[in-house]
Design a protein around this motif. Sequence first.
Motif, mmCIF file in Angstrom:
data_model
loop_
_atom_site.group_PDB
_atom_site.id
_atom_site.type_symbol
_atom_site.label_atom_id
_atom_site.label_comp_id
_atom_site.label_asym_id
_atom_site.label_seq_id
_atom_site.Cartn_x
_atom_site.Cartn_y
_atom_site.Cartn_z
ATOM 1 N N SER A 481 0.810 -1.208 0.000
ATOM 2 C CA SER A 481 0.000 0.000 0.000
ATOM 3 C C SER A 481 0.850 1.268 0.000
ATOM 4 C CB SER A 481 -0.921 -0.014 1.222
ATOM 5 O OG SER A 481 -1.751 1.112 1.247
ATOM 6 N N LYS A 482 1.982 1.227 0.679
ATOM 7 C CA LYS A 482 2.891 2.376 0.735
ATOM 8 C C LYS A 482 4.315 1.849 0.646
ATOM 9 C CE LYS A 482 -0.111 4.720 4.118
ATOM 10 N NZ LYS A 482 -0.151 5.349 5.471
ATOM 11 N N TRP A 483 5.211 2.683 0.146
ATOM 12 C CA TRP A 483 6.602 2.253 0.093
ATOM 13 C C TRP A 483 7.544 3.450 0.062
ATOM 14 C CZ3 TRP A 483 9.213 3.877 -4.272
ATOM 15 C CH2 TRP A 483 8.441 4.190 -5.406
ATOM 16 N N VAL A 484 8.755 3.232 0.546
ATOM 17 C CA VAL A 484 9.815 4.236 0.530
ATOM 18 C C VAL A 484 11.107 3.537 0.137
ATOM 19 C CG1 VAL A 484 11.171 5.888 1.861
ATOM 20 C CG2 VAL A 484 8.739 5.597 2.361
ATOM 21 N N ASP A 485 11.745 4.012 -0.910
ATOM 22 C CA ASP A 485 13.010 3.431 -1.369
ATOM 23 C C ASP A 485 14.166 4.203 -0.740
ATOM 24 O OD1 ASP A 485 15.132 2.285 -2.617
ATOM 25 O OD2 ASP A 485 14.343 2.459 -4.645
ATOM 26 N N TYR A 486 14.788 3.606 0.265
ATOM 27 C CA TYR A 486 15.923 4.234 0.934
ATOM 28 C C TYR A 486 17.122 3.291 0.834
ATOM 29 C CZ TYR A 486 17.755 7.692 4.303
ATOM 30 O OH TYR A 486 18.462 8.715 4.906
ATOM 31 N N SER A 487 17.236 2.649 -0.357
ATOM 32 C CA SER A 487 18.250 1.605 -0.536
ATOM 33 C C SER A 487 19.663 2.171 -0.602
ATOM 34 C CB SER A 487 17.952 0.788 -1.796
ATOM 35 O OG SER A 487 17.800 1.630 -2.909
ATOM 36 N N ASN A 488 19.797 3.479 -0.781
ATOM 37 C CA ASN A 488 21.146 4.055 -0.774
ATOM 38 C C ASN A 488 21.759 4.022 0.627
ATOM 39 O OD1 ASN A 488 19.358 5.935 0.246
ATOM 40 N ND2 ASN A 488 20.548 7.694 -0.470
ATOM 41 N N LYS A 489 20.917 3.750 1.652
ATOM 42 C CA LYS A 489 21.441 3.693 3.013
ATOM 43 C C LYS A 489 21.028 2.423 3.750
ATOM 44 C CE LYS A 489 22.236 6.576 7.047
ATOM 45 N NZ LYS A 489 21.981 7.903 7.679
ATOM 46 N N ASP A 499 -1.721 -3.552 7.011
ATOM 47 C CA ASP A 499 -0.986 -2.685 7.942
ATOM 48 C C ASP A 499 0.277 -3.305 8.518
ATOM 49 O OD1 ASP A 499 -2.543 -0.422 7.622
ATOM 50 O OD2 ASP A 499 -3.992 -1.035 9.147
ATOM 51 N N ASP A 500 0.676 -4.497 8.077
ATOM 52 C CA ASP A 500 2.006 -4.993 8.419
ATOM 53 C C ASP A 500 3.041 -4.092 7.755
ATOM 54 O OD1 ASP A 500 0.713 -7.035 9.691
ATOM 55 O OD2 ASP A 500 1.352 -8.621 8.314
ATOM 56 N N ILE A 501 4.163 -3.869 8.429
ATOM 57 C CA ILE A 501 5.207 -2.990 7.884
ATOM 58 C C ILE A 501 6.523 -3.760 7.859
ATOM 59 C CG2 ILE A 501 6.591 -0.919 8.321
ATOM 60 C CD1 ILE A 501 4.098 0.433 9.327
ATOM 61 N N GLY A 502 7.221 -3.681 6.720
ATOM 62 C CA GLY A 502 8.476 -4.406 6.584
ATOM 63 C C GLY A 502 9.552 -3.569 5.940
ATOM 64 N N VAL A 503 10.796 -4.013 6.120
ATOM 65 C CA VAL A 503 11.938 -3.407 5.437
ATOM 66 C C VAL A 503 12.754 -4.531 4.809
ATOM 67 C CG1 VAL A 503 14.065 -2.082 5.663
ATOM 68 C CG2 VAL A 503 12.049 -1.422 6.988
ATOM 69 N N LEU A 504 12.930 -4.444 3.495
ATOM 70 C CA LEU A 504 13.836 -5.346 2.783
ATOM 71 C C LEU A 504 15.205 -4.682 2.810
ATOM 72 C CD1 LEU A 504 14.557 -7.742 0.952
ATOM 73 C CD2 LEU A 504 13.646 -6.452 -0.982
ATOM 74 N N PHE A 505 16.073 -5.154 3.683
ATOM 75 C CA PHE A 505 17.372 -4.522 3.870
ATOM 76 C C PHE A 505 18.303 -4.830 2.694
ATOM 77 C CE2 PHE A 505 15.644 -4.622 8.159
ATOM 78 C CZ PHE A 505 15.950 -3.340 8.621
ATOM 79 N N ASN A 506 19.354 -4.058 2.595
ATOM 80 C CA ASN A 506 20.273 -4.207 1.465
ATOM 81 C C ASN A 506 21.007 -5.540 1.462
ATOM 82 O OD1 ASN A 506 19.614 -1.690 0.407
ATOM 83 N ND2 ASN A 506 21.228 -0.626 1.564
ATOM 84 N N ASP A 507 21.027 -6.235 2.611
ATOM 85 C CA ASP A 507 21.666 -7.563 2.647
ATOM 86 C C ASP A 507 20.693 -8.672 2.258
ATOM 87 O OD1 ASP A 507 19.979 -7.712 4.811
ATOM 88 O OD2 ASP A 507 21.536 -8.100 6.302
#
Length: 668
Positions: A481-489, A499-507
Amino acid sequence: MSRAQPLQPLNNTQLNNRGNITPIKGVRRSKENQFDPVPVHGVPAAPPVAVAADKPKKKKEKLSALCKTPPSIVRTRNGRDYRRGNFLGEGGFARCFQMKDASGQIFAAKTVAKASIKNEKTKTKLLSEIKIHKSLKHANIVNFIDCFEDDVNVYILLEICPNQSLMELLKTRKRVSEPEVRYFMVQIIGAIKYLHSRRVIHRDLKLGNIFFDPQMNLKIGDFGLASVLPSLDSRKYTICGTPNYIAPEVLGGKNTGHSFEVDIWAIGIMMYALLVGKPPFQAKDVQVIYERIKKTEYAFPADKPISEEAKVLIKDLLSLNPLNRPTIDEILNYDWFKGPFPDKTYEESLVSTPPGFGKISKTQSSINFTNTKSSAGIYTPKNKNPVEILRSDLQSEQPKSLLPQSLSPNDTRNKYEEVNPSVLGKSNRRVNFNSNYSTTIKRLNQICFETYQNMRRLEYSKHEQIVSEELPRCENPILISKWVDYSNKYGFSYQLNNDDIGVLFNDENTILKVHNGSKFMELIYHENEGWTCIENSIHHPPSQVKRQLEIVDFFAKYMNSNLSKVSENEDRKETVFLRRYSRTSDYIMFEMTNGNFQFNFKDHHKICVSKSGLAITHISPSRIIQTHPLILVLKEGNFPVEEVPECLEKINVIKEAIKRKAFKDSSA
C-alpha cells in the motif's frame, strides 16, 4: 586398468527378451531354484551411456562380470529370506535375477557386485539411486520393495513388471496409433509431475525404461541417473543420459547446466519415436546425433503421417531453449489430447492396434482422458516434500557393510519420514513453511517461470470455451500500500494493506512487524538453503536485530504521516513479505513471498497477478479494487467493473517483465 565408472542400469536387449531368458554361463541350476519364469520389465533397463560431447566412446569392460551369482537362498539381516530364481539379464554394472519370498511372491532383484564399487563416487551414486527410488511412491513408478546385502553383492528388490517395455512394443509394432500414445503420455506425465514435485530429475527417460505392469499400466523405472535438485533454481552439470534422448542443454555441460526441462524434452523424443517409429535424431554415429540435437535438426517423414496437432506438441517439447518448452500441466492442454482417447491399454497392444480405437466418441474420450489423469495423479496437489539425500544415507555404520542403516531393511517400506527442508537448526520459533509459507522457500526464478508459463498458456487458449470448474477462486490479495526506497542507506520499506510494515534490507534479509501484534518476523536468506522465517517477540528481540527494528519503526512513522494508502485494510489471510523489487521508467515491480507480482504503473493504475498467473487484480487511482480470473479479462479485453486504460498492453508488459526475470535468473 580403467577407472571404475558410476553404476549403470541393466542392458535392455538382454533384460527385455520375452521368450528367451538365458541362464548365466557355467551355472548349473537345481530344480528347486527354477520356479516358474516371469519375464521382468520393472527393473532398471537399458544402460544409459556416459557421454562425452567431444571424445569418441571407448569400449569398457562390463563390471557386471564381477557380480557373482547369488546363493540359492539369500538371507537378510531382518530375517526375511528370498529364493533366487531365473537370471533375467545384465548391464554394465549389474545383473538381474528373480527373487521369491516365503509367501511365493516374485520380485526382480537388481544385483550389484561390491567388487565393482571401487571408489567413493561410485558408492555414492549407488546409494543415491537407492535413496531416491526408495523415497518414491506413485502408481506409474516401479515400486521399490527392499534393499539388502551379503558379503559379495548389494540387492535392490523391485516390483516385477512382466509385460515388456515401450521399446519392445515399438519394436514389435513399428509404429503406434495416436489414441494409444495419448494414453501412454498421460501416465508418463503423471509420474514425471510427481518426480518433479519431489525435486527429482530422472535424466534417463526413454522407451526402454518404461514398463507395463500386469494390468498394462505404464511404470517408470531405472533411477541410476536420477538426481535431486537442492533447490528449484539450481542446476546439474554432468553430461549423462542415452544419446538419442539427451537434451541439448545437457550437452552444454558446465557451460549451461540442466534442470527439470530435460525430462520434458525426453517426453517429446518418446512421443515422436512411438508415432514415427524411431527417435528424431537417430544416426549411426553418436557425434552426428549430438550435432543434430544441438541444432534440433529433425523432420516428420511424409511416408509416416501423423496429425498436425501431434506435430505442434512435439515441436514445442523439442524447443532448443528449455524455457520455451511447455510445463507438465501445459502439455495436457494441447489440442492433441482432444482426439480419441481409450479407457485403458489392452494386452493386445503389445502386438497390434486394438480395433475401434480411432472411433471413440468425443464425449467418451473426454471421460476417459479425465479418468486417466486422475489415476495418474495429475490433479493431486503438490503436497509432497522434496526427496533429500542425508549424510546418513551415504555412510555405513559397520566396517564390512556398504548399505547404511538408514537404507537397510527392518522397516524398509516406511523408513523415510518426509523432511521439511525449510526448518533449519536455529534458535527462536521457526515458522512451518508447509502452511502459509510454502512458497517462501521457492526460488524466485521458479515462481517467475511458472507464472509466465501460465500467463502464456491462458493467452494462447483465450478463444477456447471456458470450463467454469477450472476457473480459480478469486479474492483480493495482500498488496503493498505504501513504500519508501531508501536503498542508498538502509533498504526498501513497505506497508501492506493489512498494515504490516516491513523493510527489505540491502543484505536481502527482511524484518516484518505484524500490525497490532507483539511479534515480528525475520526472513533470512541463505545462499544454499534459500529463505528461512523466524518469529520473534517485539518485547524480547535478539540483540543483533534491535537496530533493524528501530529502522522499521522509523519508516513506519514516516509512511503513516506522509503517504496515502493504495487500498483499504484487508483481513489477515497470510503473512506476506516483499522478496524483490525492480523499477523502470514505466512501473515498479514487487515480487512477494506468496508468489504474487504487483505492478504500480506511472499512470497510477496498479495490477497484481496472483495464483501463479491465473488471477489478476486491478486497483484504480480512486482505490476501487477488483479481482478476476485472468482468462476472463483476456477474453473480454478488459476488466468488467471498471475499465483499465491500455489493459491488454499492461498485461503484456507484466508477462514480458516476469519472463525476463525467469530467463535472467535461470542463466545466472
